[in-house]
Design a protein around this motif. Structure first.
Motif, PDB file in Angstrom:
ATOM      1  N   HIS A   1     -29.924 -43.646  55.086  1.00  0.00           N
ATOM      2  CA  HIS A   1     -29.761 -43.449  53.643  1.00  0.00           C
ATOM      3  C   HIS A   1     -28.822 -42.275  53.407  1.00  0.00           C
ATOM      4  CE1 HIS A   1     -30.758 -43.709  49.393  1.00  0.00           C
ATOM      5  NE2 HIS A   1     -30.964 -42.402  49.373  1.00  0.00           N
ATOM      6  N   THR A   2     -28.010 -42.396  52.372  1.00  0.00           N
ATOM      7  CA  THR A   2     -27.078 -41.332  52.002  1.00  0.00           C
ATOM      8  C   THR A   2     -27.265 -41.009  50.524  1.00  0.00           C
ATOM      9  OG1 THR A   2     -25.453 -42.104  53.625  1.00  0.00           O
ATOM     10  CG2 THR A   2     -24.655 -40.646  51.881  1.00  0.00           C
ATOM     11  N   LYS A   3     -27.503 -39.729  50.241  1.00  0.00           N
ATOM     12  CA  LYS A   3     -27.594 -39.277  48.859  1.00  0.00           C
ATOM     13  C   LYS A   3     -26.515 -38.226  48.638  1.00  0.00           C
ATOM     14  CE  LYS A   3     -30.679 -37.095  45.460  1.00  0.00           C
ATOM     15  NZ  LYS A   3     -32.053 -36.550  45.217  1.00  0.00           N
TER      16      LYS A   3
ATOM     17  N   ASP B   1     -24.671 -35.675  45.667  1.00  0.00           N
ATOM     18  CA  ASP B   1     -24.560 -35.042  44.358  1.00  0.00           C
ATOM     19  C   ASP B   1     -23.119 -34.561  44.234  1.00  0.00           C
ATOM     20  OD1 ASP B   1     -24.605 -33.457  42.097  1.00  0.00           O
ATOM     21  OD2 ASP B   1     -26.497 -32.473  42.582  1.00  0.00           O
TER      22      ASP B   1
ATOM     23  N   TRP C   1     -27.223 -35.436  51.365  1.00  0.00           N
ATOM     24  CA  TRP C   1     -28.407 -35.552  52.198  1.00  0.00           C
ATOM     25  C   TRP C   1     -28.286 -36.872  52.956  1.00  0.00           C
ATOM     26  CZ3 TRP C   1     -28.146 -33.678  47.343  1.00  0.00           C
ATOM     27  CH2 TRP C   1     -28.706 -32.410  47.094  1.00  0.00           C
TER      28      TRP C   1
ATOM     29  N   THR D   1     -33.162 -35.912  58.392  1.00  0.00           N
ATOM     30  CA  THR D   1     -32.241 -35.767  57.265  1.00  0.00           C
ATOM     31  C   THR D   1     -31.420 -34.494  57.412  1.00  0.00           C
ATOM     32  OG1 THR D   1     -33.712 -36.973  55.773  1.00  0.00           O
ATOM     33  CG2 THR D   1     -32.057 -35.541  54.758  1.00  0.00           C
TER      34      THR D   1
ATOM     35  N   ASN E   1     -27.740 -46.124  49.650  1.00  0.00           N
ATOM     36  CA  ASN E   1     -27.160 -44.877  49.155  1.00  0.00           C
ATOM     37  C   ASN E   1     -27.509 -44.654  47.695  1.00  0.00           C
ATOM     38  OD1 ASN E   1     -24.848 -46.987  48.706  1.00  0.00           O
ATOM     39  ND2 ASN E   1     -24.283 -45.259  47.399  1.00  0.00           N
ATOM     40  N   GLU E   2     -27.425 -43.407  47.278  1.00  0.00           N
ATOM     41  CA  GLU E   2     -27.514 -43.054  45.869  1.00  0.00           C
ATOM     42  C   GLU E   2     -26.505 -41.954  45.599  1.00  0.00           C
ATOM     43  OE1 GLU E   2     -31.343 -41.186  44.758  1.00  0.00           O
ATOM     44  OE2 GLU E   2     -31.854 -41.368  46.890  1.00  0.00           O
TER      45      GLU E   2
ATOM     46  N   HIS F   1     -26.960 -41.126  37.615  1.00  0.00           N
ATOM     47  CA  HIS F   1     -27.611 -41.331  38.913  1.00  0.00           C
ATOM     48  C   HIS F   1     -27.602 -42.825  39.232  1.00  0.00           C
ATOM     49  CE1 HIS F   1     -31.340 -40.309  41.619  1.00  0.00           C
ATOM     50  NE2 HIS F   1     -30.419 -41.014  42.259  1.00  0.00           N
TER      51      HIS F   1
ATOM     52  N   LYS G   1     -28.138 -45.886  42.152  1.00  0.00           N
ATOM     53  CA  LYS G   1     -28.921 -46.099  43.373  1.00  0.00           C
ATOM     54  C   LYS G   1     -28.712 -47.506  43.908  1.00  0.00           C
ATOM     55  CE  LYS G   1     -33.432 -45.163  45.431  1.00  0.00           C
ATOM     56  NZ  LYS G   1     -34.837 -44.747  45.169  1.00  0.00           N
TER      57      LYS G   1
END
Length: 825
Positions: A44-46, A48, A63, A123, A190-191, A222, A224
């Motif tokens: 998973h990729t977050k 900002d 993250w 993470t 991802n988000e 945001h 997702k």
């Protein structure tokens, strides 16, 4: 990825319409391009993301959750191109614990806090700044730049141009703006959170789950994505767009366009829900994602890109209502990118060597959609065009699956696209529709959310058909070239037999196995014989009580090959009338066009002017040789009819241009009426025609139209007419129109008229502006095509320099010389 529409046109314009022989191929490094080894897997990729518009920077916090692929590991390698990295940490118990790392400028080499097994996800947190404009990377013929993140007019310094941000991940440029393992065989959810000025809208993968207004006048959106996809398909788009909403089976379908195009957004993209239904039914797999959005972008570096759930299109997609009256030029691209949501996004090529499992399918989807929506003639027209694009590309030495190449970007070529699509067309014909489409279903179901290669495709086709297809894949997927066939027909009256002799004349030792058909016609009656061509020379005999009216090799006209045949014009006439598919009729028209002194050939051309398919009516018009009196006399009433009443604007436009060559005043009413046609092409051609029969009326019309909104052919013609009439504002209009054109075929075609203007232009300020526009365009041409196009354009500028020098305008002549010396491509 859809290539620029004009890529093949450069070669065509410079080499003529004949097939291009294989061009010298640059030395390819003997490095086997293996599928990337998987040490760690993305989970998973977050991200900002905040944007510094003044510096064209992204301020990012990421993250990234990963796990070891199989073997335990205590290290991590991430792609991170040109970033300033402030912190790398492991996230434990909600706390960031710093890790040791090395930033090479292209990668982050991270030492983990312990050795992790494949059952232990972890993470990583990274605080960084992405600086795409400061990164020097190489693009390709299909993707002209590879800096990943693009700021368009970020400081508002270009009047009339919107401020936008968009990303382009393919091939491995997502890692310019977010650290990742930038390989196509990785899959991750991802988000993305984007903080932007509140006046802008955003778009990313998946669904918009939250919007937060901030006290500083910004807003944080945001997005997702809950299903895994490859990192090169990550997307961010920001700008002042109108968002036109549609739907498909309860899922949002949306079109992001510049606001002036909001009223025609459905005219451009409105077939999308129908395409989704058609492709879902055809493949037996419903559109797999949560939504589907399409956005247009200024200064985009390719034609379009299939980012998962969020396709990005070049601004050329934005056509106004008058352009759309000629037909939606972008519809094939819309289908192409949508089909990628299955072939490329749901199942992804595991390596760039296997790009065919992405791009060949997307290319072929254009045929499938055209066949379904507009009929087989339209689809076969597209098929022939794409086949010619490959045959003229000089790519005979390139395998479809290519493990040796100079750079991954080189895979985006006429082999992966055009040739691959034609290979699928042959395979469909060989297996039959039921088996072909069932095999596509099996391939998608067995490999969904995974990466695959051509062998996975072969196994799916073999599973369904029960046939061993190694011969087909070895020949077409893992080999190069195409057959060059010489086909001779004869009839033995004594033996009552038809003989067909097929010779393979391609250079080298490779011989192709070609399952095909021979159709034997007596009147309208056809007997079909299935054959296999496999030797240097094959002779086939068939019983026939009388001499046939026509023997037709490759009856379905699906072979990817060049063919020479010894048919008579009478046989071609029979082929046009009774064989009947698009390519049969096109071959007959081509044969007739080569023999326009022959009465039988003239009869074929006359039939072509009334062909049921508009594409062949227009093509026939284009092939008429009006220098021949018989053709000129025969064609005149038909051209007048088509000019006045053909329901298809492409035919009408072509007929008007041809009719103008008669220079008869009696046709002026047709031309004057057509100048007001809703089609820019019809109106532009009509104005050109009017110049030939009533120049003063044409100038008056041009002056009237100059105060209206114009694009395309009409804008170019109005400007040319006014230039010739000595209108002082016309030169500025032509230069402005050229400057506004996006990179594409229309701009390339505008080079010659512009340089013709510049040669006689006395206004030094306008002259320099025009030269600057030409030189700027030269620098924008994809690097892979500059060797072909630069000498052509430099030659035009050289003529401009001579004309200015001869007119005594030494400073202008010197300016051209200096610009050419400094172009620095």
């Amino acid at each position: 990825m859809k290539q620029f529409a004009f890529l093949g046109a450069f070669c065509l314009a410079l080499t003529g319409a004949g097939a291009q022989e294989s061009a010298p191929v640059a030395e390819v490094p003997k490095v086997f391009r293996a599928t990337a080894e998987k040490v760690n897997d993305l989970v998973h990729t977050k991200l900002d993301a905040r944007f510094d518009y003044q510096k064209s920077h992204l301020l990012g916090k990421a993250w990234i959750t990963l796990r070891p692929h199989f073997y335990p590991t205590d290290s991590l390698r991430l792609d991170a191109k040109g970033m300033d990295v402030r912190q790398v940490a492991i996230v434990r118990g909600g706390q960031n614990k710093p890790l040791k790392y090395t930033n090479t400028g292209m990668e982050l080499l991270i030492t983990l806090d312990k050795t992790y097994s494949r059952t232990e996800p972890y993470t990583i947190y990274i605080d960084y700044t992405a600086k795409p404009d400061e990164l020097k990377v190489e693009g390709s013929a299909a993707i002209t730049d590879a800096k990943g993140l693009y700021f368009v007019n970020p400081r508002g310094e270009e009047p009339g141009k919107p401020t936008q941000i968009w990303t382009q991940g393919e091939t491995e440029a997502t890692s310019v703006w977010v650290p990742t393992i930038d390989k196509p065989n990785q899959k991750t959810t991802n988000e993305i959170l984007m903080t932007v000025p509140a006046k802008y809208v955003t778009l990313s993968n998946g669904l918009l789950i939250k919007q937060t207004k901030n006290a500083d006048g910004t807003r944080t959106d945001h997005w997702k994505m809950d299903l895994p996809h490859a990192p090169y398909l990550f997307f961010m788009g920001v700008g002042d767009f109108a968002v036109v909403k549609d739907s498909w089976r309860g899922k949002e379908v949306s079109y992001y366009v510049e606001k002036e195009y909001a009223s025609v957004a459905r005219g451009i993209f409105g077939h999308t829900p129908e395409m989704m239904t058609f492709f879902s039914r055809l493949l037996g797999v419903d559109y797999p994602w949560s939504k589907y959005a399409q956005m247009t972008a200024r200064d985009y570096v390719s034609g379009a890109m299939e980012n998962t759930t969020a396709t990005l299109h070049q601004e050329s997609a934005q056509q106004d209502a008058r352009e759309l009256s000629d037909g939606n030029d972008w519809e094939g691209t819309i289908a192409h990118e949508l089909f990628h949501q299955w072939f490329g996004d749901l199942v992804t090529a595991e390596s760039w060597s296997n790009l065919t499992v992405n791009e060949s399918f997307a290319n072929y989807s254009e045929y499938l959609w055209s066949e379904y929506k507009y009929g087989k003639d339209a689809a076969d027209d597209h098929n022939m065009s794409d086949m010619q694009g490959y045959l003229m590309s000089g790519s005979e030495k390139k395998d479809l699956v290519r493990h040796y190449y100079r750079d991954k970007e080189d895979m985006f070529d006429a082999v992966s696209y055009n040739k691959g699509g034609r290979i699928l067309h042959m395979l469909r014909n060989y297996l039959g529709d039921s088996a072909f489409f069932k095999a596509l279903n099996v391939y998608l179901v067995n490999n969904r959310f995974k990466a695959a290669e051509a062998h996975n495709l072969r196994l799916a086709f073999e599973e369904v058909s029960g046939k061993d297809l190694n011969w087909f894949f070895n020949q077409w997927y893992f080999g190069a070239g195409h057959p060059k066939l010489d086909i001779n027909y004869s009839y033995d009256e004594a033996a009552k037999q038809v003989r067909v002799i097929v010779q393979q004349k391609q250079t080298g030792d490779k011989l192709f196995q070609l399952p095909t058909t021979v159709d034997i016609y007596n009147g309208p009656n056809k007997v079909r014989h299935k054959i296999w061509v496999s030797n240097k020379v094959d002779t086939f005999t068939f019983n026939a009580a009388t001499k046939p009216d026509l023997v037709n090799f490759d009856g379905d006209k699906v072979l990817l090959a060049t063919k020479t045949e010894n048919k008579t014009i009478a046989e071609y006439a029979h082929q046009y009338k009774y064989a009947g598919n698009y390519t049969d009729r096109r071959e007959a028209l081509d044969a007739a066009a080569r023999r326009q002194d022959d009465a039988a050939a003239q009869a074929i051309l006359l039939q072509g002017l009334s062909d049921r398919y508009e594409g062949l009516r227009a093509y026939t018009v284009s092939r008429l040789d009006l220098r021949k009196d018989a053709i000129k006399t025969m064609a005149e009433p038909q051209l007048a009819r088509l000019s006045k009443s053909d329901p298809k604007r492409g035919v009408k436009a072509a007929a008007i241009s041809k009719l103008a060559t008669y220079r008869k005043a009696e046709y002026a009413p047709i031309f004057r009426s057509a100048v007001s046609d809703s089609s820019y092409t019809v109106a532009g051609n009509a104005l050109e025609a009017l110049v030939r029969v009533d120049s003063s009326a044409a100038v008056a019309e041009a002056r009237r139209l100059a105060n209206t909104k114009m694009k395309g052919k009409l804008a170019a013609t109005v400007t040319n007419v006014l230039v010739q009439a000595g209108d002082p504002a016309a030169a500025a209009m032509m230069i402005t129109n050229f400057e506004k054109l996006p990179l594409g075929q229309a701009k390339f075609e505008g080079i010659k008229p512009l340089t013709d203007l510049l040669g006689g232009l006395s206004d030094a300020t306008l002259f320099r502006r025009g030269v600057d526009a030409v030189v700027k365009f030269m620098g924008e041409i994809p690097a892979a095509y500059r060797d072909q196009t630069t000498p052509f354009i430099e030659g035009l500028l050289g003529e401009v320099q001579k004309q200015q020098d001869a007119a005594g305008r030494k400073a202008s002549a010197q300016y051209v010389q200096e610009k050419l010396a400094k172009k620095g491509f």
